[in-house]
Design a protein around this motif. Structure first.
Motif, short mmCIF file in Angstrom:
data_model
loop_
_atom_site.label_atom_id
_atom_site.label_comp_id
_atom_site.label_asym_id
_atom_site.label_seq_id
_atom_site.Cartn_x
_atom_site.Cartn_y
_atom_site.Cartn_z
N ASP A 208 0.69 -1.21 0.10
CA ASP A 208 -0.02 0.12 -0.20
C ASP A 208 0.77 1.33 0.01
OD1 ASP A 208 -1.98 -1.70 0.03
OD2 ASP A 208 -2.50 -1.35 2.30
N ILE A 209 0.25 2.21 -0.54
CA ILE A 209 0.66 3.51 -0.39
C ILE A 209 -0.29 4.24 0.19
CG2 ILE A 209 1.44 5.73 -1.94
CD1 ILE A 209 3.60 3.72 -2.29
N THR A 210 0.14 4.95 1.27
CA THR A 210 -0.97 5.63 2.39
C THR A 210 -1.16 7.25 1.57
OG1 THR A 210 0.83 6.05 4.07
CG2 THR A 210 -0.51 4.10 4.18
N VAL A 211 -2.25 7.49 1.42
CA VAL A 211 -2.54 8.93 0.79
C VAL A 211 -3.72 9.45 1.53
CG1 VAL A 211 -1.78 7.95 -1.31
CG2 VAL A 211 -4.01 7.97 -0.82
N HIS A 212 -3.66 10.80 1.40
CA HIS A 212 -4.88 11.59 1.91
C HIS A 212 -6.05 11.21 0.93
CE1 HIS A 212 -1.73 13.88 3.80
NE2 HIS A 212 -2.58 13.87 5.12
N ALA A 257 2.86 8.25 -8.01
CA ALA A 257 2.68 6.78 -7.76
C ALA A 257 2.48 6.11 -9.25
CB ALA A 257 1.68 6.31 -6.97
N ALA A 258 1.58 6.54 -10.03
CA ALA A 258 1.40 6.16 -11.26
C ALA A 258 2.55 5.98 -12.25
CB ALA A 258 0.28 7.09 -12.06
N ILE A 259 3.34 6.99 -12.31
CA ILE A 259 4.54 6.99 -12.79
C ILE A 259 5.62 5.94 -12.42
CG2 ILE A 259 6.58 8.24 -13.76
CD1 ILE A 259 4.91 10.90 -13.40
N VAL A 260 5.41 5.74 -11.20
CA VAL A 260 6.18 4.59 -10.76
C VAL A 260 5.75 3.16 -10.95
CG1 VAL A 260 7.08 3.58 -8.41
CG2 VAL A 260 6.90 6.08 -8.55
N GLY A 261 4.32 3.17 -11.18
CA GLY A 261 3.79 1.93 -11.45
C GLY A 261 4.13 1.49 -12.92
N THR A 264 7.44 0.31 -12.80
CA THR A 264 7.92 -1.13 -12.20
C THR A 264 6.83 -2.28 -12.88
OG1 THR A 264 6.19 -0.54 -10.71
CG2 THR A 264 8.51 -0.03 -10.26
N GLY A 265 5.95 -1.67 -13.72
CA GLY A 265 4.86 -2.72 -13.96
C GLY A 265 3.90 -3.05 -13.22
N ARG A 266 3.73 -2.39 -12.11
CA ARG A 266 2.71 -2.69 -11.04
C ARG A 266 1.73 -1.72 -10.74
NH1 ARG A 266 4.31 -7.18 -7.79
NH2 ARG A 266 2.19 -6.93 -6.73
N GLU A 267 0.47 -1.99 -10.46
CA GLU A 267 -0.75 -1.02 -10.31
C GLU A 267 -0.35 -0.53 -9.05
OE1 GLU A 267 -3.60 1.59 -11.82
OE2 GLU A 267 -2.34 0.16 -12.96
N PRO A 268 -0.36 0.75 -8.67
CA PRO A 268 -0.19 1.14 -7.30
C PRO A 268 -1.61 0.73 -6.51
CG PRO A 268 0.37 2.99 -8.75
CD PRO A 268 -0.24 1.88 -9.46
N VAL A 269 -1.27 0.57 -5.31
CA VAL A 269 -2.33 -0.04 -4.46
C VAL A 269 -2.52 1.34 -3.32
CG1 VAL A 269 -3.26 -1.57 -2.55
CG2 VAL A 269 -2.00 -2.55 -4.76
N TYR A 270 -3.70 1.79 -2.96
CA TYR A 270 -3.45 2.99 -2.14
C TYR A 270 -4.37 2.44 -0.91
CZ TYR A 270 -2.48 5.68 -6.24
OH TYR A 270 -1.75 6.05 -7.45
N GLN A 271 -4.03 3.02 0.17
CA GLN A 271 -4.82 3.07 1.36
C GLN A 271 -4.93 4.56 1.89
OE1 GLN A 271 -3.00 1.17 4.72
NE2 GLN A 271 -4.28 1.91 6.24
N VAL A 272 -6.29 4.93 2.19
CA VAL A 272 -6.59 6.41 2.72
C VAL A 272 -6.33 6.37 4.10
CG1 VAL A 272 -8.37 8.05 2.42
CG2 VAL A 272 -7.97 6.71 0.48
#
Length: 326
Positions: A208-212, A257-261, A264-272
């Protein structure tokens, strides 16, 4: 050729700045505490900039065309530098930060979301200085990083008596400019902050990437571009006052995160994150203070677009931190 003094300059974009100053034919002196030596051919003075007597002794009778201060974090350090370099230089450039605009750290004029913040939003000529705060305490300084930078700019701007605080008789006498840097990325292992590596690692692992809930945009700059701008600010222009330094383009944490994804070939996963709950990832902001770079452009500096250099910076981070690809 100019005689340039760099205070700090031992790592990241400061180290690159020293190399580029030398490569372009300037006579360079580096002042630090001795933890890192500059390149061959660069004069090295060992001194603690917090110790005024040590700094003055190390300087001896030297004079400079320009001083570039990479490591000034407090008004106390600024006041020492004002006195130590009085009569020694015609120009003083301090590396400052986007954080001076952070509304979470001071009562600042409101800026509409989506409107890049201009330099006049924090005017060091009007900023109050408090020398008696515990600036020597590392924990206090870390918690008040933005305020320390604001007050340091204020001391240099006045280079004399400000808000009842006497800096020193005969202090100053040089033109002052501050470069307020955006969030610096790039350089792989040289990026000691590890913030871009954090994204590369977590996204490549599916973590997870924690985001607002509604993250607001910010601005970035590549470390090489910042070194180039500081070189330009010291040697090719005579502007004074604050100057914002950021690549073109506003990006929020999901854009990054989208540019990193994509790399890396992976879809970012977010946790609010809940309000007042777990801290969000670096560069996820619930407040607006993205800078405008209009003044620097009007003075003649050309910026790149962040979206153009970010993929390469991410690739560098993945190479430098192979654990990020596990």
């Amino acid at each position: 050729m100019q005689r340039i003094c760099v205070i700090g300059g031992s790592r990241y974009f400061g180290k690159l700045l020293v190399e580029r100053l030398q490569a372009t034919g300037h006579q360079v002196t580096v002042i630090n505490r001795g933890s890192a030596r500059p390149p061959v051919g660069v004069e090295h003075l060992v001194a603690d900039r917090n110790d005024e007597a040590s700094l003055v002794a190390a300087l001896g009778s030297r004079t400079f065309d320009v001083v570039i201060d990479q490591v000034c974090y407090t008004p106390v350090q600024a006041a020492i530098a004002v006195r130590a370099f009085a009569g020694r230089t015609r120009r003083y450039v301090m590396t400052s930060t986007i954080e001076v605009y952070d509304p979470a750290t001071a009562a600042l004029p409101a800026v509409p979301v989506g409107t890049p913040v201009a330099e006049e939003n924090v005017d060091p000529a009007d900023w109050l200085v408090a020398m008696d705060l515990p600036w020597h305490d590392e924990a206090y300084l870390e918690a008040h990083y933005a305020e320390g930078k604001r007050q340091a700019e204020a001391v240099f701007t006045h280079a004399g008596t400000h808000a009842g605080i006497h800096v020193g008789a005969g202090a100053g006498g040089f033109a002052f400019a501050s470069v307020r840097s955006a969030h610096v990325l790039g350089g792989g292992a040289q990026d000691f902050t590890g913030r871009l590596a954090h994204y590369a690692e977590r996204i490549s692992r599916g973590e997870d990437i924690t985001v607002h809930a509604k993250p607001l945009p910010t601005v970035f700059i590549h470390y090489e571009e910042l070194a180039d701008l500081l070189l330009w600010a010291a040697t090719a222009t005579d502007f004074t006052g604050p100057l914002n330094a950021c690549s073109d383009g506003l990006l929020d944490v999901r854009d990054l995160a989208a540019i990193v994804g994509a790399q890396t070939g992976r879809e970012p996963v977010y946790q609010v994150v809940a309000v007042g709950g777990t801290a969000a990832s670096p560069f996820s902001f619930d407040r607006h203070y993205a800078m405008s770079n209009t003044r620097a452009k009007e003075l003649g500096f050309s910026f790149s677009r962040a979206v153009d250099w970010l993929p390469g910076a991410i690739a560098e981070a993945l190479t430098a931190f192979p654990a990020a690809t596990v």
